[in-house]
Write a protein that holds these residues in place. Structure first.
Motif, short mmCIF file in Angstrom:
data_model
loop_
_atom_site.label_atom_id
_atom_site.label_comp_id
_atom_site.label_asym_id
_atom_site.label_seq_id
_atom_site.Cartn_x
_atom_site.Cartn_y
_atom_site.Cartn_z
N LEU A 42 7.78 -24.83 21.83
CA LEU A 42 9.09 -24.25 21.55
C LEU A 42 9.17 -23.70 20.12
O LEU A 42 9.76 -22.64 19.89
CB LEU A 42 10.20 -25.28 21.81
N GLN B 24 18.37 -26.26 15.64
CA GLN B 24 17.52 -26.66 16.76
C GLN B 24 16.07 -26.82 16.33
O GLN B 24 15.32 -27.58 16.94
CB GLN B 24 17.61 -25.61 17.88
N ARG B 25 15.67 -26.10 15.31
CA ARG B 25 14.27 -26.16 14.86
C ARG B 25 13.96 -27.46 14.12
O ARG B 25 12.84 -27.98 14.25
CB ARG B 25 13.96 -24.97 13.94
N HIS C 229 12.70 -30.31 16.25
CA HIS C 229 11.38 -29.99 16.80
C HIS C 229 10.29 -30.22 15.75
O HIS C 229 9.21 -30.74 16.07
CB HIS C 229 11.31 -28.55 17.30
N SER D 185 17.27 -31.78 19.85
CA SER D 185 17.22 -30.32 19.75
C SER D 185 17.77 -29.68 21.01
O SER D 185 18.49 -28.67 20.94
CB SER D 185 15.77 -29.85 19.51
N GLY E 153 20.86 -27.20 21.40
CA GLY E 153 20.70 -25.96 22.16
C GLY E 153 21.80 -25.78 23.20
O GLY E 153 22.30 -24.68 23.42
N ASN F 3 15.98 -23.53 25.33
CA ASN F 3 15.65 -24.69 24.51
C ASN F 3 16.26 -25.94 25.12
O ASN F 3 15.61 -26.99 25.21
CB ASN F 3 16.12 -24.51 23.07
N SER G 107 13.68 -28.63 26.47
CA SER G 107 13.67 -29.83 25.62
C SER G 107 14.14 -31.07 26.37
O SER G 107 13.51 -32.13 26.28
CB SER G 107 14.56 -29.62 24.38
#
Length: 165
Positions: A21, A43-44, A47, A84, A88, A143, A147
């Motif tokens: 992702l 969201q990053r 991750h 995350s 999303g 995502n 996820s």
């Protein structure tokens, strides 16, 4: 699938899902010019944490530090991936107009050169507009789907791997 295979699959999936992702996010940004908004950045971060935790789990597993430490890192990695995904889901809801977001836009200023020119010429990226979608699902929506599915699978595989302990 044996408990050992399930456990190994959980470790691999805990790394593969957030890494894939993040790779997709970076390719969409640097190859296709889809700059992230503020909620995309949110969201990053989980991750990135999930990748670090999953790599840590592999080192603990390989160093023979026992099932507990490596498994705990995998659990934390899967939890971060799930977080995350939840961010999303919230972001996708903002894009689809289901609810209002906490921020309307963000900008990405390029580094180097004249700082004022970089700020003034930076693109404004809106959080409530999906820059790309496939079959009506935005990147934030994908995502969420990937996820959450990945996190649930990691937990299920790890649970199956513990039954053989």
């Amino acid at each position: 699938m044996t408990p050992l295979q399930a456990r190994n699959a959980a470790y691999s999936l805990a790394l593969a899902v957030p890494a894939a992702l993040m790779a997709g996010a970076l390719v969409s940004q640097y190859v296709f010019g889809l700059y992230p908004c503020q909620m995309c950045w949110w969201q990053r971060y989980p991750h990135i944490a999930a990748i670090v935790l999953a790599l840590l789990a592999f080192t603990m597993k390989g160093a023979g530090k026992g099932r507990g430490a490596g498994d705990m890192a995998v659990i934390l990695a899967a939890t971060a991936t799930g977080i995350s995904g939840l961010i999303g889901a919230f972001h996708a809801g903002v894009e689809y107009g289901w609810w209002e977001g906490v921020t309307a836009c963000a900008t990405v200023a390029e580094s180097g050169g004249n700082a004022l020119d970089a700020i003034m010429n930076a693109p404004v990226i809106r959080c409530d507009v999906a820059p790309w979608s496939l079959f009506g699902v935005s990147l934030a929506g994908f995502n969420f789907l990937i996820s959450i599915t990945g996190a649930v699978l990691v937990f299920a595989l790890l649970g199956k791997g513990r039954k053989g302990a």
